[in-house]
Design a protein around this motif. Sequence first.
Motif, PDB file in Angstrom:
ATOM      1  N   GLU A 104       1.084  -1.041  -0.135  1.00 59.57           N
ATOM      2  CA  GLU A 104      -0.422  -0.069  -0.007  1.00 59.57           C
ATOM      3  C   GLU A 104       1.016   1.276  -0.155  1.00 59.57           C
ATOM      4  OE1 GLU A 104      -3.498   1.840   2.701  1.00 59.57           O
ATOM      5  OE2 GLU A 104      -2.743   0.155   3.320  1.00 59.57           O
ATOM      6  N   PHE A 105       1.175   1.203   0.052  1.00 62.42           N
ATOM      7  CA  PHE A 105       2.867   2.544   0.886  1.00 62.42           C
ATOM      8  C   PHE A 105       3.856   2.323   0.029  1.00 62.42           C
ATOM      9  CE2 PHE A 105       0.020   2.026   4.640  1.00 62.42           C
ATOM     10  CZ  PHE A 105      -0.923   3.474   4.455  1.00 62.42           C
ATOM     11  N   LEU A 106       4.157   1.258  -0.816  1.00 62.98           N
ATOM     12  CA  LEU A 106       5.867   1.406  -1.979  1.00 62.98           C
ATOM     13  C   LEU A 106       4.955   1.830  -2.917  1.00 62.98           C
ATOM     14  CD1 LEU A 106       7.171  -1.986   0.632  1.00 62.98           C
ATOM     15  CD2 LEU A 106       8.005   0.552   0.470  1.00 62.98           C
ATOM     16  N   LEU A 107       6.151   1.650  -4.246  1.00 68.24           N
ATOM     17  CA  LEU A 107       6.210   1.698  -5.559  1.00 68.24           C
ATOM     18  C   LEU A 107       6.452   0.779  -5.993  1.00 68.24           C
ATOM     19  CD1 LEU A 107       5.818   5.427  -6.111  1.00 68.24           C
ATOM     20  CD2 LEU A 107       3.641   3.780  -6.445  1.00 68.24           C
ATOM     21  N   PRO A 108       6.298   0.829  -7.516  1.00 64.57           N
ATOM     22  CA  PRO A 108       4.778  -0.020  -7.832  1.00 64.57           C
ATOM     23  C   PRO A 108       4.754  -1.309  -7.195  1.00 64.57           C
ATOM     24  CG  PRO A 108       6.392  -0.464  -9.512  1.00 64.57           C
ATOM     25  CD  PRO A 108       7.146   0.164  -8.494  1.00 64.57           C
ATOM     26  N   LEU A 109       3.756  -2.329  -7.469  1.00 66.24           N
ATOM     27  CA  LEU A 109       3.783  -3.920  -7.783  1.00 66.24           C
ATOM     28  C   LEU A 109       4.648  -4.174  -8.493  1.00 66.24           C
ATOM     29  CD1 LEU A 109      -0.012  -4.751  -7.017  1.00 66.24           C
ATOM     30  CD2 LEU A 109       1.866  -4.517  -5.056  1.00 66.24           C
ATOM     31  N   PRO A 110       5.718  -5.129  -8.644  1.00 63.67           N
ATOM     32  CA  PRO A 110       6.259  -5.816  -8.962  1.00 63.67           C
ATOM     33  C   PRO A 110       5.546  -6.564 -10.065  1.00 63.67           C
ATOM     34  CG  PRO A 110       6.581  -6.747  -7.299  1.00 63.67           C
ATOM     35  CD  PRO A 110       5.632  -5.807  -6.972  1.00 63.67           C
ATOM     36  N   THR A 111       7.264  -6.886 -10.872  1.00 58.85           N
ATOM     37  CA  THR A 111       6.457  -8.787 -12.255  1.00 58.85           C
ATOM     38  C   THR A 111       6.983  -9.549 -11.381  1.00 58.85           C
ATOM     39  OG1 THR A 111       8.285  -7.668 -13.035  1.00 58.85           O
ATOM     40  CG2 THR A 111       6.411  -7.016 -14.209  1.00 58.85           C
ATOM     41  N   ARG A 112       6.777 -10.432 -11.602  1.00 53.10           N
ATOM     42  CA  ARG A 112       7.840 -12.115 -11.802  1.00 53.10           C
ATOM     43  C   ARG A 112       9.174 -11.149 -11.758  1.00 53.10           C
ATOM     44  NH1 ARG A 112       7.516 -17.027  -8.852  1.00 53.10           N
ATOM     45  NH2 ARG A 112       9.858 -17.686  -8.032  1.00 53.10           N
ATOM     46  N   ALA A 113       9.553 -11.876 -12.774  1.00 57.28           N
ATOM     47  CA  ALA A 113      11.010 -10.853 -12.680  1.00 57.28           C
ATOM     48  C   ALA A 113      11.320  -9.607 -11.981  1.00 57.28           C
ATOM     49  CB  ALA A 113      11.204 -10.554 -14.581  1.00 57.28           C
ATOM     50  N   ASP A 114      10.840  -9.039 -11.562  1.00 51.94           N
ATOM     51  CA  ASP A 114      11.335  -8.046 -10.756  1.00 51.94           C
ATOM     52  C   ASP A 114      11.515  -7.635  -9.587  1.00 51.94           C
ATOM     53  OD1 ASP A 114      10.958  -5.850 -12.849  1.00 51.94           O
ATOM     54  OD2 ASP A 114       8.946  -4.789 -12.525  1.00 51.94           O
ATOM     55  N   SER A 115      10.807  -8.807  -9.165  1.00 49.87           N
ATOM     56  CA  SER A 115      10.496  -9.232  -7.532  1.00 49.87           C
ATOM     57  C   SER A 115      11.539  -9.964  -7.511  1.00 49.87           C
ATOM     58  CB  SER A 115       9.970 -10.331  -7.491  1.00 49.87           C
ATOM     59  OG  SER A 115       9.462 -10.966  -5.939  1.00 49.87           O
ATOM     60  N   ASP A 116      12.623 -11.017  -8.764  1.00 56.91           N
ATOM     61  CA  ASP A 116      13.427 -12.202  -8.214  1.00 56.91           C
ATOM     62  C   ASP A 116      15.191 -10.961  -8.983  1.00 56.91           C
ATOM     63  OD1 ASP A 116      11.397 -13.924  -7.893  1.00 56.91           O
ATOM     64  OD2 ASP A 116      12.184 -15.141  -9.894  1.00 56.91           O
ATOM     65  N   ALA A 117      14.573 -10.392  -9.401  1.00 61.33           N
ATOM     66  CA  ALA A 117      15.797  -9.159  -9.370  1.00 61.33           C
ATOM     67  C   ALA A 117      16.393  -8.766  -8.269  1.00 61.33           C
ATOM     68  CB  ALA A 117      15.463  -8.398 -10.924  1.00 61.33           C
ATOM     69  N   ALA A 118      15.137  -8.168  -7.422  1.00 69.21           N
ATOM     70  CA  ALA A 118      14.806  -7.336  -6.419  1.00 69.21           C
ATOM     71  C   ALA A 118      15.599  -8.334  -5.079  1.00 69.21           C
ATOM     72  CB  ALA A 118      13.972  -7.105  -6.749  1.00 69.21           C
ATOM     73  N   VAL A 119      15.171 -10.001  -5.300  1.00 66.27           N
ATOM     74  CA  VAL A 119      15.931 -10.586  -4.295  1.00 66.27           C
ATOM     75  C   VAL A 119      17.304 -10.782  -4.443  1.00 66.27           C
ATOM     76  CG1 VAL A 119      15.730 -13.326  -3.765  1.00 66.27           C
ATOM     77  CG2 VAL A 119      13.905 -11.218  -3.228  1.00 66.27           C
ATOM     78  N   ALA A 120      17.579 -10.894  -5.891  1.00 66.94           N
ATOM     79  CA  ALA A 120      19.466 -11.251  -6.513  1.00 66.94           C
ATOM     80  C   ALA A 120      19.968 -10.107  -6.036  1.00 66.94           C
ATOM     81  CB  ALA A 120      19.308 -11.442  -8.237  1.00 66.94           C
ATOM     82  N   ARG A 121      19.448  -8.735  -6.025  1.00 68.89           N
ATOM     83  CA  ARG A 121      20.217  -7.517  -5.548  1.00 68.89           C
ATOM     84  C   ARG A 121      19.814  -7.558  -3.658  1.00 68.89           C
ATOM     85  NH1 ARG A 121      17.094  -5.254  -9.210  1.00 68.89           N
ATOM     86  NH2 ARG A 121      15.449  -4.583  -7.620  1.00 68.89           N
ATOM     87  N   THR A 122      19.193  -8.385  -3.767  1.00 66.35           N
ATOM     88  CA  THR A 122      19.363  -8.078  -1.511  1.00 66.35           C
ATOM     89  C   THR A 122      20.674  -9.520  -1.482  1.00 66.35           C
ATOM     90  OG1 THR A 122      17.232  -7.186  -1.710  1.00 66.35           O
ATOM     91  CG2 THR A 122      17.829  -8.817   0.195  1.00 66.35           C
ATOM     92  N   ARG A 123      20.335  -9.817  -1.964  1.00 67.08           N
ATOM     93  CA  ARG A 123      21.641 -11.233  -1.714  1.00 67.08           C
ATOM     94  C   ARG A 123      22.765 -11.031  -2.055  1.00 67.08           C
ATOM     95  NH1 ARG A 123      18.301 -16.998  -4.599  1.00 67.08           N
ATOM     96  NH2 ARG A 123      19.955 -17.912  -3.078  1.00 67.08           N
TER      97      ARG A 123
END
Length: 192
Positions: free
Chosen positions: A37-56
């Motif tokens: 609700e307070f974050l932008l935007p809802l990610p695609t699966r590729a965006d979500s996986d890429a965010a996890v890869a960056r975090t790892r």
Amino acid sequence: MTTDIIETDTPRLRLRQWRDSDLAPFFELAGDPLVMEFLLPLPTRADSDAAVARTRSRIDENGWGFWAVEHKESGEFMGFTGLNSPMAELPFSPCVEIGWRFARKWWGHGYASEAARAALQIGFERLGLEEIVAFTAWNNTRSAAVMQRIGMTEDADGAFDHPLVPEGHALRRHRLYRLGRAAWRAAHGDSE
């Protein structure tokens, strides 16, 4: 270069490096409009996986970051909590922030506060940070309440427009919370 990865347990939680098995449940929580609700935007699966890869990758490089949070009793992935050096240039940069995001199933049980306290302990006691900040969209009262519960204080002069949120957007205005090492020690006993 990989460094020693810091992981920790609390009575109910495990803060750990991410696993491939976390990708699907993380995408599920990142696709929940109430969680986001307070974050932008809802990610695609590729965006979500890429965010996890960056975090790892950041955890591999630094030994710390936004850790995956696992429920110890069930072994389920719950979300994340941890410390991060924001890439965006903020009015109070450089800084280390604390952040969290949990699937709605886990809300209302004190898990975010429990995990955040463990991250603060690592930041102050193991990493020797002098200050940890937190910030959220102005109207995000749920996150602000966690910030207060973990001992952070709102910076009365710290309101700012987040540079990654478009001008005119309802989520652009943010509030800033701070916690210094001395205040942490006063509340939790001097560990040195």
